[in-house]
Motif scaffolding. Sequence first.
Motif, PDB file in Angstrom:
ATOM      1  N   GLU A  18       5.228  -8.319  -8.950  1.00  0.00           N
ATOM      2  CA  GLU A  18       4.720  -7.625  -7.768  1.00  0.00           C
ATOM      3  C   GLU A  18       5.249  -6.193  -7.708  1.00  0.00           C
ATOM      4  OE1 GLU A  18       5.476  -9.724  -4.228  1.00  0.00           O
ATOM      5  OE2 GLU A  18       4.131 -11.405  -4.687  1.00  0.00           O
ATOM      6  N   HIS A  19       6.534  -6.027  -8.136  1.00  0.00           N
ATOM      7  CA  HIS A  19       7.085  -4.678  -8.141  1.00  0.00           C
ATOM      8  C   HIS A  19       6.300  -3.767  -9.071  1.00  0.00           C
ATOM      9  CE1 HIS A  19       9.730  -1.732 -10.221  1.00  0.00           C
ATOM     10  NE2 HIS A  19       9.931  -1.350  -8.966  1.00  0.00           N
ATOM     11  N   ALA A  20       5.962  -4.244 -10.237  1.00  0.00           N
ATOM     12  CA  ALA A  20       5.198  -3.421 -11.184  1.00  0.00           C
ATOM     13  C   ALA A  20       3.815  -3.081 -10.635  1.00  0.00           C
ATOM     14  CB  ALA A  20       5.091  -4.151 -12.522  1.00  0.00           C
ATOM     15  N   ALA A  21       3.177  -4.062  -9.983  1.00  0.00           N
ATOM     16  CA  ALA A  21       1.849  -3.807  -9.420  1.00  0.00           C
ATOM     17  C   ALA A  21       1.918  -2.794  -8.289  1.00  0.00           C
ATOM     18  CB  ALA A  21       1.232  -5.119  -8.942  1.00  0.00           C
ATOM     19  N   LEU A  22       2.909  -2.941  -7.399  1.00  0.00           N
ATOM     20  CA  LEU A  22       3.043  -1.974  -6.305  1.00  0.00           C
ATOM     21  C   LEU A  22       3.387  -0.584  -6.820  1.00  0.00           C
ATOM     22  CD1 LEU A  22       5.024  -4.165  -3.743  1.00  0.00           C
ATOM     23  CD2 LEU A  22       2.623  -3.509  -3.610  1.00  0.00           C
ATOM     24  N   LEU A  23       4.223  -0.518  -7.844  1.00  0.00           N
ATOM     25  CA  LEU A  23       4.566   0.773  -8.426  1.00  0.00           C
ATOM     26  C   LEU A  23       3.337   1.431  -9.048  1.00  0.00           C
ATOM     27  CD1 LEU A  23       6.853   2.746  -9.025  1.00  0.00           C
ATOM     28  CD2 LEU A  23       7.263   1.521 -11.168  1.00  0.00           C
ATOM     29  N   LYS A  24       2.504   0.623  -9.693  1.00  0.00           N
ATOM     30  CA  LYS A  24       1.270   1.170 -10.282  1.00  0.00           C
ATOM     31  C   LYS A  24       0.325   1.696  -9.199  1.00  0.00           C
ATOM     32  CE  LYS A  24      -1.711   1.810 -13.686  1.00  0.00           C
ATOM     33  NZ  LYS A  24      -2.912   2.135 -12.927  1.00  0.00           N
ATOM     34  N   LEU A  25       0.216   0.981  -8.090  1.00  0.00           N
ATOM     35  CA  LEU A  25      -0.640   1.453  -6.996  1.00  0.00           C
ATOM     36  C   LEU A  25      -0.117   2.755  -6.405  1.00  0.00           C
ATOM     37  CD1 LEU A  25      -1.386  -1.913  -5.146  1.00  0.00           C
ATOM     38  CD2 LEU A  25      -2.973  -0.560  -6.515  1.00  0.00           C
ATOM     39  N   SER A  26       1.208   2.868  -6.266  1.00  0.00           N
ATOM     40  CA  SER A  26       1.773   4.107  -5.731  1.00  0.00           C
ATOM     41  C   SER A  26       1.539   5.276  -6.681  1.00  0.00           C
ATOM     42  CB  SER A  26       3.261   3.928  -5.466  1.00  0.00           C
ATOM     43  OG  SER A  26       3.944   3.702  -6.680  1.00  0.00           O
ATOM     44  N   GLN A  27       1.625   5.025  -7.994  1.00  0.00           N
ATOM     45  CA  GLN A  27       1.357   6.089  -8.949  1.00  0.00           C
ATOM     46  C   GLN A  27      -0.113   6.521  -8.900  1.00  0.00           C
ATOM     47  OE1 GLN A  27       2.640   4.350 -12.635  1.00  0.00           O
ATOM     48  NE2 GLN A  27       4.817   4.772 -12.266  1.00  0.00           N
ATOM     49  N   ASP A  28      -1.018   5.552  -8.769  1.00  0.00           N
ATOM     50  CA  ASP A  28      -2.440   5.908  -8.649  1.00  0.00           C
ATOM     51  C   ASP A  28      -2.701   6.733  -7.379  1.00  0.00           C
ATOM     52  OD1 ASP A  28      -2.807   4.495 -10.958  1.00  0.00           O
ATOM     53  OD2 ASP A  28      -3.576   2.690  -9.955  1.00  0.00           O
ATOM     54  N   PHE A  29      -2.045   6.335  -6.289  1.00  0.00           N
ATOM     55  CA  PHE A  29      -2.237   7.086  -5.048  1.00  0.00           C
ATOM     56  C   PHE A  29      -1.700   8.507  -5.164  1.00  0.00           C
ATOM     57  CE2 PHE A  29      -0.522   8.409  -0.905  1.00  0.00           C
ATOM     58  CZ  PHE A  29      -1.703   8.455  -0.181  1.00  0.00           C
ATOM     59  N   GLU A  30      -0.544   8.673  -5.795  1.00  0.00           N
ATOM     60  CA  GLU A  30       0.025  10.006  -5.959  1.00  0.00           C
ATOM     61  C   GLU A  30      -0.859  10.868  -6.862  1.00  0.00           C
ATOM     62  OE1 GLU A  30       2.487  13.258  -5.622  1.00  0.00           O
ATOM     63  OE2 GLU A  30       2.297  11.421  -4.439  1.00  0.00           O
ATOM     64  N   ALA A  31      -1.439  10.272  -7.894  1.00  0.00           N
ATOM     65  CA  ALA A  31      -2.341  11.036  -8.754  1.00  0.00           C
ATOM     66  C   ALA A  31      -3.581  11.491  -7.998  1.00  0.00           C
ATOM     67  CB  ALA A  31      -2.738  10.192  -9.977  1.00  0.00           C
ATOM     68  N   ALA A  32      -4.125  10.596  -7.162  1.00  0.00           N
ATOM     69  CA  ALA A  32      -5.293  10.984  -6.362  1.00  0.00           C
ATOM     70  C   ALA A  32      -4.925  12.082  -5.367  1.00  0.00           C
ATOM     71  CB  ALA A  32      -5.841   9.757  -5.634  1.00  0.00           C
ATOM     72  N   GLN A  33      -3.728  11.984  -4.770  1.00  0.00           N
ATOM     73  CA  GLN A  33      -3.288  13.018  -3.846  1.00  0.00           C
ATOM     74  C   GLN A  33      -3.109  14.358  -4.552  1.00  0.00           C
ATOM     75  OE1 GLN A  33      -4.101  11.616  -0.957  1.00  0.00           O
ATOM     76  NE2 GLN A  33      -2.232  12.321  -0.004  1.00  0.00           N
ATOM     77  N   ARG A  34      -2.597  14.323  -5.782  1.00  0.00           N
ATOM     78  CA  ARG A  34      -2.402  15.560  -6.526  1.00  0.00           C
ATOM     79  C   ARG A  34      -3.739  16.229  -6.836  1.00  0.00           C
ATOM     80  NH1 ARG A  34      -0.265  13.418 -10.475  1.00  0.00           N
ATOM     81  NH2 ARG A  34       1.856  13.303  -9.637  1.00  0.00           N
ATOM     82  N   LYS A  35      -4.718  15.433  -7.218  1.00  0.00           N
ATOM     83  CA  LYS A  35      -6.045  16.000  -7.479  1.00  0.00           C
ATOM     84  C   LYS A  35      -6.661  16.574  -6.208  1.00  0.00           C
ATOM     85  CE  LYS A  35      -7.108  12.983 -11.402  1.00  0.00           C
ATOM     86  NZ  LYS A  35      -8.026  11.938 -11.929  1.00  0.00           N
ATOM     87  N   GLN A  36      -6.440  15.876  -5.094  1.00  0.00           N
ATOM     88  CA  GLN A  36      -6.978  16.372  -3.828  1.00  0.00           C
ATOM     89  C   GLN A  36      -6.336  17.706  -3.450  1.00  0.00           C
ATOM     90  OE1 GLN A  36      -9.442  15.341  -2.121  1.00  0.00           O
ATOM     91  NE2 GLN A  36      -9.211  16.629  -0.292  1.00  0.00           N
ATOM     92  N   ARG A  37      -5.028  17.846  -3.669  1.00  0.00           N
ATOM     93  CA  ARG A  37      -4.361  19.107  -3.370  1.00  0.00           C
ATOM     94  C   ARG A  37      -4.882  20.232  -4.256  1.00  0.00           C
ATOM     95  NH1 ARG A  37       0.310  15.727  -2.919  1.00  0.00           N
ATOM     96  NH2 ARG A  37       0.870  16.238  -5.061  1.00  0.00           N
ATOM     97  N   GLU A  38      -5.123  19.906  -5.519  1.00  0.00           N
ATOM     98  CA  GLU A  38      -5.663  20.937  -6.407  1.00  0.00           C
ATOM     99  C   GLU A  38      -7.048  21.382  -5.970  1.00  0.00           C
ATOM    100  OE1 GLU A  38      -5.532  19.196 -10.241  1.00  0.00           O
ATOM    101  OE2 GLU A  38      -3.339  19.296 -10.422  1.00  0.00           O
TER     102      GLU A  38
END
Length: 741
Positions: free
Chosen positions: A131-151
């Motif tokens: 579960e930790h790995a899955a939650l960490l993967k979701l947080s990384q995907d969210f941060e990547a989407a946020q970074r693209k949105q900021r750009e």
Amino acid sequence: MHDRSFTSSAYFRVDEPTKDDIKTPDDIERTVREAAERWKDTLPKDYLGPEELALYERLYGPPLRETEPEDVGIPAHADMAEDGQFEEVEYETADDQASQDQATASAEGATLEAVDQAPTYVDAVARNPREHAALLKLSQDFEAAQRKQREREQSAAWPPEEEWDDGDYRSGQRRRFHRHTLQGHFHESPVEILLPKEHFVEPIRELLARSNPGHVKTAAEEAFGGRGLPTSPTTPAGLRKGKMVGVGLHPDKRHMTEIQADAFVAGYLPPAYASVLSILREVRRRLGSHWLQSRLKMGQDGGLSVLDVGGAGAGLVAWEEVLRAEWEVLKENGEVGGEHPPQWKKTAVIGSERLRNRVKVFLENTTFLPRLPDYEHSGETQGEHLDAGDTPQPRKQYDIIIASHLFLQEQVGHRRQAVLNSLWSTLSKDGGILIVIEKPHPRGFEAMAHVRDTVLKQFLLPESGEPNVDPKNFNPAFHREQEPGHVIAPCTSQGTCPMYKEPGESQGRKDACHFHQRFVQPSFYMSVVGGGKGRNQGDVRFSYVAIRRGVPKPSPLSGKEATRRAFDGYEKSQETPHMQTLPRLILQPLKRTRHITMDVCTAEGNLERWTVPKSYSKQAYHDARKSQWGDLWALGAKTRICRRVRVGRGVEKRDKGSGKKPHKVAVTMEGGRMYTKEKNRYRDGPRERGGKKKDAVQELMEAEEREEAMISREIDEEAEEDEEDEDEFPRRSKQGKRRRR
């Protein structure tokens, strides 16, 4: 969006074997049930193995979709952070204390730490490494989407230099509009006005929570004309052609019951706030921000005084929103300091004490008056009384007066004049602004237009600067000393209104100058007005005029010259137009095939219909298609024609004695006889159905009677002639009879 940095650590007690070690059916079933409990109807990518996925589909069916960050509360948790900083979050098992101690003592090597470069603001507790790995993967995907949105936002927020226009940045779709078109917009983006929740909606909601909503709705319908509240500031679409009267319950009423006061707060204040805020925005745009920001920079010495008459405090809340917006602009530029603008004098006229106690909930530091001050009939008392003092008390002068629905409730002309005189006497002579608001129907427009016409003809100097009355013939007892001033909005003409050239009420009026404003309805207002669930968009219509005292019209152009230049257009002109000389759209533009038709009121004082075809200009055609009711138009047109004003048939003049029109009789001579017929015998009462057919049948019957009378008369004359012949020649007649035999 601000860049958010975050460091988190996660601690796990390894209660379960890893994914590769699961082999027994009990372990597989246990993992599948925990996955269904954690992820509900979704699953992260590659979370279960083949055997586990087969068992999952047999027990729960195939997952609906892949798990997204929203399913574990990542965006909500990210928005709750303050100043872009996030707290450290620990993921640990939620078992009892004994099992935690056993896991801690067993091995420290089982502790897993999250990577610092991947923020894991997850609103969940990981119970195992999977579960930790899955939650960490979701947080990384969210941060990547946020970074693209900021750009994307940064690339959109900083366009090349050629996309800047005189230092005024226009982003998104606004970059396609001409700058003069943006300056002339009546509605801001978004079009709907959102009522201030903290300073207006929430206090009223808490105030009405102690009353039964059904009782409040019943009282509101009794006070404001029935279902839909047609005699409130807003009028339902299906009742706009009903009885044209003023508001049913006015705030200057001296006596109100408790439930009437609650009904007034729930049904009157939201639309009143929306209409006043829309007008104040337009006044601020036409006068510019300098006149208000200069007063704010002066601090307490330059504080503005505002009088709200007829709005029950809604106008004061709207003005406070305008001040707060200008204060934020000054703070961003570093010209002022402090969280709030300086204190300004707020005054509201409310007659009922019960209503006054309710308005105090959302109005602070406000002076309440039971009635409008009357300085016209109050003289100086210096030296006349023992307690008068040597120096007379100064009269109160207000920089802005908002008069809502005052004149339509006065049916007599001299009473309206008295109210206008009282308002004008309390208005500041140094740039004071008077705003008059009425209902949008013809009677409300006529009340507003009467105020405008009276101020221009009696109170203000003409555009030429010469007074209407010769100084030699000036008499203070009959004439008023005129002073500079001009109409701010909505009129671009300083002369007679083209829709109100003849004063008074007009029967059958179709054209009335009015505008509209959409707003988001609060829940307590929706429960009073009614309507479908979830339909929280309201629309309020109003007629208004804003007049400034003591300041002449800034543009030196005449109305005819200003209209000619506006028709030629300022799209490619180096000259910057004065916005108060541009024509204003009085109706929604008509979109036709390859051309747009706009009904405008020009600075010359005429209603005209301007046409902008696609071949005229690409920019003008685009802006014309996106124009809205109430906008000022600066890009010109190809053709223009005068538009006929539908003002009705005017006031009907009747006989003073009977109150009815005199009967007109038509006299005709036929066959040597005289016949009479009344022309307007059906005008005094309602005409029956089929009246024209009855008239035609009656005329035919009368004609037949006249023909029969003529035939009978001829027969009688012939009979008389035969009798005379027989008396004169009796023998000849007998011999003739014998011969015939």
